[in-house]
Write a protein that holds these residues in place. Structure first.
Motif, PDB file in Angstrom:
ATOM      1  N   SER A  28       0.860  -1.182   0.000  1.00  0.00           N
ATOM      2  CA  SER A  28       0.000   0.000   0.000  1.00  0.00           C
ATOM      3  C   SER A  28       0.897   1.232   0.000  1.00  0.00           C
ATOM      4  O   SER A  28       1.494   1.553  -1.021  1.00  0.00           O
ATOM      5  N   ARG A 111      -9.791   0.282  -4.187  1.00  0.00           N
ATOM      6  CA  ARG A 111      -8.567   0.745  -4.836  1.00  0.00           C
ATOM      7  C   ARG A 111      -8.869   1.270  -6.245  1.00  0.00           C
ATOM      8  O   ARG A 111      -8.309   2.278  -6.677  1.00  0.00           O
ATOM      9  N   ALA A 145      -1.182   6.499  -1.146  1.00  0.00           N
ATOM     10  CA  ALA A 145      -2.493   6.280  -1.730  1.00  0.00           C
ATOM     11  C   ALA A 145      -3.007   7.669  -2.096  1.00  0.00           C
ATOM     12  O   ALA A 145      -3.493   8.418  -1.259  1.00  0.00           O
TER      13      ALA A 145
END
Length: 287
Positions: A28, A111, A145
């Motif tokens: 991640s 995602r 992210a």
């Protein structure tokens, strides 16, 4: 008052070190591979480590063989994105089934929706003459992210807008013309999903303005744990959340929220959950 940095942990008996229940990997927005995270946890004598990557379970299969080799418990986990009346809320899931099809599908969808949201915000910024190169953005923030904060950083770094405050006040604030609302499950839906996957849902880094009424609503929805110690919590707030966890019969958990070794006070094992609370969490799970 400046918070005192926690001393870097030294290898000790694993029964005494407890568990770091909030760790991210390169799957991640962390920098270390799953195997490197496990080796770091073993090096400081942890009895267990939970990999809780954002909206993905992919690191767990790679971490497990190394955990078995080193004799350290790998707690399968995830940090799931959710929403609550327009506000983003993260939920930890511990002892989830990494192969649970519904959880894996939900994580994949989250995602994908994050990527689509970013593209839409870039398009809307272009309508105001603000140009964001997606590839340059990813190079600038290779571990992140990506979201509004990173867009704001990019616009300031490239000199297109003078300040972050102006970016949000004019373009990317919650009601701004370039903002795109986040998709995803509600908090109650995310909690239920974690529980169906055999896990225990926990609330990490509780915000300073979290009301007891809202936390009770999470508890009624099935929340089982509350993060009472972490890098964003000073001693006063940590003590407060410990008392709240006791009042609401939530398992008190703690973790480093590790992302990278260069962040002071946030290395693997710097903040841990005692063995007794890890046992409570394990008993609460349905796995």
């Amino acid at each position: 008052m400046t918070r005192r940095r926690r001393p870097r942990p030294r290898p000790v008996d694993r029964a005494d070190r407890g568990a770091d229940l909030h760790v991210h990997t390169s799957h991640s927005d962390g920098t270390l591979s799953p195997g490197e995270v496990v080796r770091s946890a073993a090096a400081v004598g942890l009895s267990a480590v939970a990999i809780t990557d954002h909206d993905t379970l992919s690191a767990l299969a790679l971490a497990l063989p190394e955990a078995d080799r080193l004799g350290i418990e790998l707690v399968p986990g995830i940090e799931l994105s959710a929403r609550d009346e327009g506000r983003e809320v993260h939920l930890l899931g511990h002892f989830v089934d990494p192969d649970h099809p519904e959880l894996r599908s939900a994580a994949d969808a989250l995602r994908a929706s994050r990527r689509i949201r970013l593209e839409r915000m870039i398009d809307r910024l272009a309508d105001f003459g603000l140009i964001v190169d997606p590839e340059a953005l990813r190079r600038a923030f290779p571990r992140a992210a990506l979201g509004r904060k990173h867009l704001a950083d990019y616009l300031v770094r490239t000199g297109q807008v003078p300040t972050h405050r102006l970016v949000f006040s004019r373009f990317l604030g919650d009601d701004g013309p370039a903002a795109v609302p986040k998709a995803g499950p509600t908090v109650a839906e995310a909690i239920a999903l974690i529980r169906r996957a055999g896990g225990v849902a926990g609330l990490p880094h509780p915000p300073y303005d979290l009301s007891m009424e809202r936390l009770r609503s999470y508890r009624e929805a099935g929340l089982g744990a509350l993060e009472v110690d972490g890098p964003s919590l000073d001693r006063r707030r940590s003590s407060r959340w410990r008392l709240v966890a006791e009042q609401l019969d939530l398992v008190p958990i703690a973790g480093s929220d590790f992302h990278a070794p260069d962040r002071p006070g946030r290395w693997v094992g710097s903040i841990t959950t005692p063995a007794a609370d890890l046992d409570r969490l394990r008993r609460l799970s349905s796995r």
